[in-house]
Design a protein around this motif. Structure first.
Motif, short mmCIF file in Angstrom:
data_model
loop_
_atom_site.label_atom_id
_atom_site.label_comp_id
_atom_site.label_asym_id
_atom_site.label_seq_id
_atom_site.Cartn_x
_atom_site.Cartn_y
_atom_site.Cartn_z
N MET A 1 -9.62 -2.29 -15.58
CA MET A 1 -8.46 -1.49 -15.22
C MET A 1 -7.22 -2.39 -15.33
SD MET A 1 -9.95 1.48 -14.15
CE MET A 1 -8.43 2.26 -13.80
N LEU A 2 -6.12 -1.77 -15.66
CA LEU A 2 -4.90 -2.52 -15.90
C LEU A 2 -3.85 -2.24 -14.82
CD1 LEU A 2 -3.40 -4.37 -17.97
CD2 LEU A 2 -2.51 -2.27 -18.95
N ILE A 3 -3.33 -3.28 -14.22
CA ILE A 3 -2.20 -3.16 -13.29
C ILE A 3 -0.95 -3.34 -14.15
CG2 ILE A 3 -1.02 -4.15 -11.30
CD1 ILE A 3 -3.58 -3.75 -10.05
N THR A 4 -0.14 -2.29 -14.23
CA THR A 4 1.06 -2.36 -15.06
C THR A 4 2.14 -3.18 -14.37
OG1 THR A 4 2.07 -0.38 -14.12
CG2 THR A 4 0.57 -0.06 -16.00
N LEU A 5 3.17 -3.53 -15.11
CA LEU A 5 4.27 -4.29 -14.52
C LEU A 5 4.98 -3.47 -13.45
CD1 LEU A 5 5.73 -6.09 -17.67
CD2 LEU A 5 4.23 -7.01 -15.90
N ASN A 6 5.10 -2.16 -13.65
CA ASN A 6 5.73 -1.30 -12.64
C ASN A 6 4.90 -1.23 -11.36
OD1 ASN A 6 8.06 -0.65 -14.01
ND2 ASN A 6 7.20 1.20 -14.92
N GLN A 7 3.58 -1.16 -11.51
CA GLN A 7 2.70 -1.16 -10.34
C GLN A 7 2.78 -2.49 -9.60
OE1 GLN A 7 -0.85 -0.12 -12.51
NE2 GLN A 7 -0.92 1.93 -11.62
N ALA A 8 2.79 -3.59 -10.36
CA ALA A 8 2.89 -4.92 -9.75
C ALA A 8 4.20 -5.05 -8.98
CB ALA A 8 2.79 -5.99 -10.83
N LYS A 9 5.28 -4.51 -9.55
CA LYS A 9 6.59 -4.55 -8.90
C LYS A 9 6.55 -3.75 -7.58
CE LYS A 9 11.44 -3.58 -9.94
NZ LYS A 9 12.35 -3.05 -10.97
N ALA A 10 5.89 -2.58 -7.60
CA ALA A 10 5.78 -1.75 -6.40
C ALA A 10 4.96 -2.46 -5.32
CB ALA A 10 5.14 -0.41 -6.75
N ILE A 11 3.92 -3.18 -5.74
CA ILE A 11 3.09 -3.93 -4.79
C ILE A 11 3.93 -5.04 -4.15
CG2 ILE A 11 1.10 -5.47 -4.60
CD1 ILE A 11 -0.06 -3.75 -7.03
N ARG A 12 4.68 -5.77 -4.96
CA ARG A 12 5.53 -6.84 -4.42
C ARG A 12 6.61 -6.27 -3.50
NH1 ARG A 12 5.37 -8.40 -9.89
NH2 ARG A 12 7.55 -7.79 -10.14
N ARG A 13 7.14 -5.10 -3.85
CA ARG A 13 8.17 -4.47 -3.03
C ARG A 13 7.60 -4.06 -1.67
NH1 ARG A 13 10.73 -0.50 -6.31
NH2 ARG A 13 12.17 -2.14 -6.91
N LYS A 14 6.40 -3.47 -1.66
CA LYS A 14 5.79 -3.09 -0.38
C LYS A 14 5.51 -4.32 0.46
CE LYS A 14 2.06 -0.66 1.91
NZ LYS A 14 0.96 0.27 1.84
N GLN A 15 5.04 -5.38 -0.18
CA GLN A 15 4.78 -6.64 0.54
C GLN A 15 6.07 -7.15 1.17
OE1 GLN A 15 3.39 -9.87 -1.92
NE2 GLN A 15 3.51 -11.33 -0.25
N ALA A 16 7.17 -7.11 0.43
CA ALA A 16 8.46 -7.58 0.95
C ALA A 16 8.96 -6.67 2.07
CB ALA A 16 9.47 -7.64 -0.18
N ASP A 17 8.84 -5.35 1.89
CA ASP A 17 9.29 -4.40 2.91
C ASP A 17 8.56 -4.62 4.23
OD1 ASP A 17 11.02 -3.27 1.10
OD2 ASP A 17 9.79 -1.48 0.74
N LEU A 18 7.28 -4.95 4.15
CA LEU A 18 6.49 -5.18 5.36
C LEU A 18 6.56 -6.63 5.83
CD1 LEU A 18 3.29 -3.10 4.44
CD2 LEU A 18 5.18 -2.44 5.95
N MET A 19 7.30 -7.46 5.08
CA MET A 19 7.47 -8.88 5.37
C MET A 19 6.12 -9.58 5.53
SD MET A 19 10.89 -9.00 7.73
CE MET A 19 10.46 -7.73 8.89
N LEU A 20 5.25 -9.39 4.55
CA LEU A 20 3.92 -9.98 4.57
C LEU A 20 3.84 -11.18 3.64
CD1 LEU A 20 1.79 -6.70 4.16
CD2 LEU A 20 2.36 -7.88 6.29
N THR A 21 3.06 -12.16 4.03
CA THR A 21 2.78 -13.27 3.11
C THR A 21 1.71 -12.78 2.13
OG1 THR A 21 0.98 -14.13 4.47
CG2 THR A 21 3.20 -14.98 4.93
N ASN A 22 1.52 -13.53 1.04
CA ASN A 22 0.47 -13.17 0.09
C ASN A 22 -0.89 -13.14 0.78
OD1 ASN A 22 2.41 -13.13 -1.86
ND2 ASN A 22 1.56 -14.78 -3.10
N GLN A 23 -1.11 -14.09 1.66
CA GLN A 23 -2.38 -14.20 2.39
C GLN A 23 -2.65 -12.95 3.23
OE1 GLN A 23 -3.87 -17.48 2.43
NE2 GLN A 23 -5.66 -16.96 3.63
#
Length: 61
Positions: free
Chosen positions: A1-23
């Motif tokens: 399965m392929l994670i597109t660049l737009n999906q990756a961007k949305a994942i990073r945005r949600k991570q930032a919105d929730l102020m989560l570390t990668n871990q």
């Protein structure tokens, strides 16, 4: 399965919105932090990883 660049961007945005570390984000999704690094850059992942990530992404919507 392929994670597109737009999906990756949305994942990073949600991570930032929730102020989560990668871990912490990887723990919430239920995947390895190394795999998470691959996810946020986009690219090919296993079907099970793709499902977990997309479920986490859609969780709050």
């Amino acid at each position: 399965m392929l994670i597109t660049l737009n999906q990756a961007k949305a994942i990073r945005r949600k991570q930032a919105d929730l102020m989560l570390t990668n871990q912490i984000a990887s723990k919430q999704i239920g995947i390895n932090p190394i795999t998470y690094r691959k996810v946020i850059n986009g690219g090919e992942v296993k079907k099970s990883i793709y499902q977990k990530v997309m479920e986490w992404l859609a969780e709050d919507y």
